[in-house]
Design a protein around this motif. Sequence first.
Motif, PDB file in Angstrom:
ATOM      1  N   VAL A  85       0.868  -1.179   0.000  1.00 49.05           N
ATOM      2  CA  VAL A  85       0.000   0.000   0.000  1.00 49.05           C
ATOM      3  C   VAL A  85       0.903   1.226   0.000  1.00 49.05           C
ATOM      4  O   VAL A  85       1.693   1.430   0.931  1.00 49.05           O
ATOM      5  CB  VAL A  85      -0.923   0.003   1.232  1.00 49.05           C
ATOM      6  CG1 VAL A  85      -1.825   1.229   1.208  1.00 49.05           C
ATOM      7  CG2 VAL A  85      -1.745  -1.269   1.279  1.00 49.05           C
ATOM      8  N   ASP A 145       1.122   5.470  -1.489  1.00 51.23           N
ATOM      9  CA  ASP A 145       0.511   6.590  -2.218  1.00 51.23           C
ATOM     10  C   ASP A 145       1.550   7.499  -2.872  1.00 51.23           C
ATOM     11  O   ASP A 145       1.218   8.569  -3.373  1.00 51.23           O
ATOM     12  CB  ASP A 145      -0.387   7.419  -1.294  1.00 51.23           C
ATOM     13  CG  ASP A 145       0.384   8.072  -0.153  1.00 51.23           C
ATOM     14  OD1 ASP A 145       1.568   7.744   0.041  1.00 51.23           O
ATOM     15  OD2 ASP A 145      -0.207   8.918   0.552  1.00 51.23           O
ATOM     16  N   GLN A 187      -2.859   3.888  -2.498  1.00 58.24           N
ATOM     17  CA  GLN A 187      -3.606   4.652  -1.496  1.00 58.24           C
ATOM     18  C   GLN A 187      -2.718   4.846  -0.277  1.00 58.24           C
ATOM     19  O   GLN A 187      -1.701   4.173  -0.115  1.00 58.24           O
ATOM     20  CB  GLN A 187      -4.889   3.929  -1.090  1.00 58.24           C
ATOM     21  CG  GLN A 187      -4.657   2.639  -0.300  1.00 58.24           C
ATOM     22  CD  GLN A 187      -5.946   1.949   0.096  1.00 58.24           C
ATOM     23  OE1 GLN A 187      -6.850   1.784  -0.715  1.00 58.24           O
ATOM     24  NE2 GLN A 187      -6.019   1.505   1.349  1.00 58.24           N
ATOM     25  N   ARG A 188      -3.097   5.776   0.550  1.00 55.50           N
ATOM     26  CA  ARG A 188      -2.367   6.006   1.790  1.00 55.50           C
ATOM     27  C   ARG A 188      -2.693   4.894   2.770  1.00 55.50           C
ATOM     28  O   ARG A 188      -3.865   4.570   2.990  1.00 55.50           O
ATOM     29  CB  ARG A 188      -2.755   7.365   2.380  1.00 55.50           C
ATOM     30  CG  ARG A 188      -1.954   7.779   3.604  1.00 55.50           C
ATOM     31  CD  ARG A 188      -2.493   9.105   4.128  1.00 55.50           C
ATOM     32  NE  ARG A 188      -1.803   9.546   5.329  1.00 55.50           N
ATOM     33  CZ  ARG A 188      -0.771  10.381   5.359  1.00 55.50           C
ATOM     34  NH1 ARG A 188      -0.298  10.867   4.219  1.00 55.50           N
ATOM     35  NH2 ARG A 188      -0.212  10.750   6.497  1.00 55.50           N
TER      36      ARG A 188
END
Length: 411
Positions: A30, A32, A219-220
């Motif tokens: 994950v 960002d 995504q963050r």
Amino acid sequence: MRSIGIVGGGVVGLCAGIALLDAGHQVAIVDDDMEGRAASWGNAGHIAVEQVEPLASMEMVRSLPRRLFLRGGPLGFPPSAVAEWVPFGLRLLGAARPARFRKGCEALSPLLAESMPAWISLVERIGAAELLRQNGHFVLWHGERAAREGKTSWLTAETGSARVHAASDAERAMLARLGREPVADAIRFSGSGQIADLGELRQALRNAFTERGGTIVAQRGELRAAGGRVEIAGVDAEQVLVCAGVRSRELMEHVGHKVPMIAERGYHIRADANHLEGKHWPADLPPVVFEERSMIVTRYRNEVQAASFVELGKVDAPADPRKWERLERHVAELGLPIAGPFRRWMGCRPTLPDYLPAIGRSTKASNLFYAFGHQHLGLTLAPITARLVASMVGGGQPELPLAPFDIQRFA
């Protein structure tokens, strides 16, 4: 086989993801940072196996006054970040005591001894051996006194698997041709190295990760804690690994850990190699440290980069343009063959006050692991950290002791 979610897609996170996939796990990263602006991709590209002495030392503390940015040095303490760097500095003073400094050396030495072999293995496995250059690096001085003191310091320092040699007459002459100032003396390290191009390395690691079946979620990363476990919002994973650089602090503190980490901000300027006027920076020249100016210059495939500064500040504070201006002034005053227009970058090294990384398993959540806080050594230590993490997550015995890197040392 386990499903593992990694928060953070910098060099440590990507290397860990590849190691975990090679061990047979399902892995999702994950991240960002889609533009690759993190410190992993803006550093000096130096595989710094020689830096076995932590920067948290009494020698460094004694040198602070002359290293201040306001006196022409590389150390910046922004007044707006006083609430960050005062408590960090007090902890650093404790870590700099001789007994703790020696323990820090003992902890870093085996990690750094395995870092170059780990890099060799990694680039061969991902089919990118040409990205690793094992050609050492230079340190030079223009002043006679600085040369005597600097050379003596390096010749008596603990440098682990790296070796220090006096530069040959031909090497000194070659270094002198880079600029207009005579070179008083220079040394060459063997055993260290560099990455040929950080952008290409990032792409090679991402390709290797996805080709092995890994997934990158743009995504963050956010953690949710419940019932003694954690989960990543929007990601189905049995185990969680935090490799989020400076953002690791907020993630780990959300779970209940104490993480006295600071954003140690560094700056660089880059210019296209094919835009140099007259002279050129040799394509095969290893990184060169101009020690009196605390600046390292690295030739990448198509760019030349000058980097410097240790600015203890806030993660999201605006960059200080004076740092870039001083780098450009250093280049001009030395007469180096680096011509603008320059591209400017600032990034945050994740630094803990004892200048050791945090690698281990959480005591607050049974399925949480972490690997962050590598300060100036994130690039250097990424592959060996990945091996240790893969062994730990898989339930095996890591090849090196991890007790010195347990985040509970700050509890």
